[in-house]
Write a protein that holds these residues in place. Structure first.
Motif, mmCIF file in Angstrom:
data_model
loop_
_atom_site.group_PDB
_atom_site.id
_atom_site.type_symbol
_atom_site.label_atom_id
_atom_site.label_comp_id
_atom_site.label_asym_id
_atom_site.label_seq_id
_atom_site.Cartn_x
_atom_site.Cartn_y
_atom_site.Cartn_z
ATOM 1 N N ARG A 154 4.654 4.589 16.390
ATOM 2 C CA ARG A 154 3.947 4.620 17.661
ATOM 3 C C ARG A 154 2.472 4.992 17.528
ATOM 4 N N THR A 155 2.121 5.796 16.528
ATOM 5 C CA THR A 155 0.723 6.210 16.387
ATOM 6 C C THR A 155 -0.100 5.203 15.581
ATOM 7 N N LEU A 156 0.561 4.239 14.973
ATOM 8 C CA LEU A 156 -0.154 3.194 14.242
ATOM 9 C C LEU A 156 -0.450 2.025 15.172
ATOM 10 N N THR A 157 -1.492 1.276 14.851
ATOM 11 C CA THR A 157 -1.803 0.101 15.645
ATOM 12 C C THR A 157 -0.753 -0.977 15.418
ATOM 13 N N VAL A 158 -0.781 -1.970 16.284
ATOM 14 C CA VAL A 158 0.121 -3.116 16.126
ATOM 15 C C VAL A 158 -0.045 -3.724 14.742
ATOM 16 N N GLU A 159 -1.301 -3.938 14.331
ATOM 17 C CA GLU A 159 -1.530 -4.576 13.033
ATOM 18 C C GLU A 159 -1.084 -3.679 11.883
ATOM 19 N N GLU A 160 -1.278 -2.392 12.002
ATOM 20 C CA GLU A 160 -0.819 -1.493 10.943
ATOM 21 C C GLU A 160 0.700 -1.511 10.824
ATOM 22 N N ASN A 161 1.393 -1.631 11.935
ATOM 23 C CA ASN A 161 2.841 -1.786 11.903
ATOM 24 C C ASN A 161 3.229 -3.057 11.155
ATOM 25 N N LEU A 162 2.536 -4.130 11.441
ATOM 26 C CA LEU A 162 2.850 -5.398 10.789
ATOM 27 C C LEU A 162 2.586 -5.321 9.282
ATOM 28 N N VAL A 163 1.476 -4.722 8.927
ATOM 29 C CA VAL A 163 1.139 -4.576 7.510
ATOM 30 C C VAL A 163 2.210 -3.758 6.791
ATOM 31 N N ALA A 164 2.727 -2.729 7.465
ATOM 32 C CA ALA A 164 3.788 -1.917 6.868
ATOM 33 C C ALA A 164 5.001 -2.768 6.523
ATOM 34 N N GLY A 165 5.300 -3.754 7.369
ATOM 35 C CA GLY A 165 6.405 -4.654 7.072
ATOM 36 C C GLY A 165 6.147 -5.480 5.829
ATOM 37 N N GLY A 166 4.920 -5.938 5.665
ATOM 38 C CA GLY A 166 4.578 -6.699 4.474
ATOM 39 C C GLY A 166 4.652 -5.863 3.214
ATOM 40 N N ILE A 167 4.195 -4.622 3.303
ATOM 41 C CA ILE A 167 4.261 -3.721 2.149
ATOM 42 C C ILE A 167 5.725 -3.450 1.783
ATOM 43 N N GLY A 168 6.549 -3.222 2.807
ATOM 44 C CA GLY A 168 7.968 -2.979 2.557
ATOM 45 C C GLY A 168 8.650 -4.162 1.898
ATOM 46 N N GLY A 169 8.155 -5.358 2.184
ATOM 47 C CA GLY A 169 8.713 -6.559 1.582
ATOM 48 C C GLY A 169 8.145 -6.875 0.214
ATOM 49 N N GLY A 170 7.227 -6.027 -0.273
ATOM 50 C CA GLY A 170 6.652 -6.234 -1.596
ATOM 51 C C GLY A 170 5.623 -7.335 -1.659
ATOM 52 N N LEU A 171 4.951 -7.637 -0.547
ATOM 53 C CA LEU A 171 3.978 -8.722 -0.513
ATOM 54 C C LEU A 171 2.638 -8.290 -1.099
ATOM 55 N N SER A 172 1.918 -9.253 -1.650
ATOM 56 C CA SER A 172 0.567 -9.010 -2.125
ATOM 57 C C SER A 172 -0.389 -8.968 -0.936
ATOM 58 N N ARG A 173 -1.636 -8.566 -1.200
ATOM 59 C CA ARG A 173 -2.629 -8.500 -0.128
ATOM 60 C C ARG A 173 -2.843 -9.879 0.490
ATOM 61 N N ARG A 174 -2.889 -10.907 -0.328
ATOM 62 C CA ARG A 174 -3.078 -12.267 0.189
ATOM 63 C C ARG A 174 -1.876 -12.689 1.029
ATOM 64 N N GLU A 175 -0.676 -12.333 0.579
ATOM 65 C CA GLU A 175 0.527 -12.682 1.334
ATOM 66 C C GLU A 175 0.595 -11.925 2.652
ATOM 67 N N VAL A 176 0.126 -10.674 2.666
ATOM 68 C CA VAL A 176 0.087 -9.913 3.907
ATOM 69 C C VAL A 176 -0.861 -10.572 4.907
ATOM 70 N N ALA A 177 -2.020 -11.012 4.436
ATOM 71 C CA ALA A 177 -2.985 -11.674 5.320
ATOM 72 C C ALA A 177 -2.387 -12.949 5.907
ATOM 73 N N ALA A 178 -1.690 -13.722 5.071
ATOM 74 C CA ALA A 178 -1.052 -14.943 5.559
ATOM 75 C C ALA A 178 0.062 -14.616 6.544
ATOM 76 N N GLY A 179 0.780 -13.517 6.273
ATOM 77 C CA GLY A 179 1.845 -13.105 7.177
ATOM 78 C C GLY A 179 1.327 -12.690 8.539
ATOM 79 N N LEU A 180 0.193 -12.000 8.552
ATOM 80 C CA LEU A 180 -0.405 -11.612 9.835
ATOM 81 C C LEU A 180 -0.778 -12.833 10.653
ATOM 82 N N GLU A 181 -1.378 -13.804 10.010
ATOM 83 C CA GLU A 181 -1.764 -15.033 10.717
ATOM 84 C C GLU A 181 -0.530 -15.723 11.297
ATOM 85 N N ARG A 182 0.549 -15.728 10.528
ATOM 86 C CA ARG A 182 1.794 -16.358 10.992
ATOM 87 C C ARG A 182 2.356 -15.630 12.204
ATOM 88 N N VAL A 183 2.410 -14.295 12.149
ATOM 89 C CA VAL A 183 2.971 -13.527 13.261
ATOM 90 C C VAL A 183 2.120 -13.688 14.507
#
Length: 270
Positions: free
Chosen positions: A101-130
């Motif tokens: 709740r204290t993190l921004t929407v985007e920080e929440n999304l990034v946390a999901g990418g990190i949990g999935g073991g994504l690279s920085r480039r993959e996280v950026a692509a994932g954000l665009e997709r979401v």
């Protein structure tokens, strides 16, 4: 193990809480790759416990799987920690829109990418997709999740799960407390992902009307056991399904008996 069409197999699950309170007695189901399966049943039927068992999250709530087997893509999920299951593609979205709740929407999304073991480039692509899937989240990306609406929080929770690139998305009551338009937006988006990307989805849902409209098959739980497994199309519009959520135990038993009666489609196939 050789690959089969079955992505998820549950065989005879039994589970307790605190080694004393039995919640599941005999839950079995199978999911093929690319399916949407709705898990239906009244409150207390065991839907949430089943989903937590699949994701190996029972221990976090003093729960124990006492009998049965769970295989995800041929792997025993009980032998793997939840984080490893996420990296393998089994990603849960728990009941209650559990955003940070204290993190921004985007920080929440990034946390999901990190949990999935994504690279920085993959996280950026994932954000665009979401943000393409849920444009409203793009507009609220800098807002603290705790200050967004219930619908936005649910989209954030689902978006965070999608960031991990799931092969099986496990959803617990995604429509709870949300406006009908938001529910339709979420389910139509998930249906699109299923059709376009083959995403498999297991959803426990109190809104049986919506769930059966989007699902391929449905599994009905009653008293911690699987009592019915049929094509969703066979159950759409059946008054017995709605009554399962509202009636007494005696009435629910009568409705389940009616659902087990052969349908016209069954007669046509015989």
């Amino acid at each position: 193990m050789a690959m089969t069409d079955h992505l998820l197999v549950l065989e005879g699950l039994a589970a307790t809480y605190n080694h004393a309170i039995r919640v599941l007695s005999h839950v079995s189901l199978t999911m093929r790759r690319g399916e949407i399966v709705a898990l239906l049943g009244a409150n207390g039927a065991g839907k949430s416990t089943t989903l937590k068992a699949i994701s190996n999250l029972l221990n976090a709530e003093r729960g124990q799987l006492t009998r049965g087997h769970i295989l995800f893509d041929g792997r025993d999920t009980t032998a793997l920690p939840p984080a490893e299951l996420v990296r393998l593609g089994l990603v849960p979205v728990l009941e209650g829109r559990r955003c940070f709740r204290t993190l921004t929407v985007e920080e929440n999304l990034v946390a999901g990418g990190i949990g999935g073991g994504l690279s920085r480039r993959e996280v950026a692509a994932g954000l665009e997709r979401v943000y393409t899937l849920f444009p409203h989240l793009g507009e609220r990306r800098r807002s603290a999740s705790g200050l967004t609406s219930g619908g936005e929080q649910q989209m954030t929770a689902i978006g965070r799960a999608l960031m991990a690139r799931p092969r099986l998305l496990v959803l617990d009551e995604p429509s709870m407390g949300l406006a009908p338009l938001v529910v339709e937006t979420i389910f139509s988006t998930l249906k699109g992902l299923n059709g376009e990307e083959g995403l498999s989805i297991l959803v426990a849902e109190q809104n049986s009307t919506v769930a059966l409209r989007y699902a391929h098959r449905a599994v009905v739980l009653d008293g911690g056991s699987t009592v019915l497994e049929r094509d969703a199309a066979d159950l759409r519009g059946r008054a017995e399904i709605t009554a399962l959520y509202l009636g007494s135990p005696e009435e629910s038993a009568a409705h389940l008996a009616a659902l087990r009666e052969p349908s016209s489609a069954d007669y046509a196939a015989s």
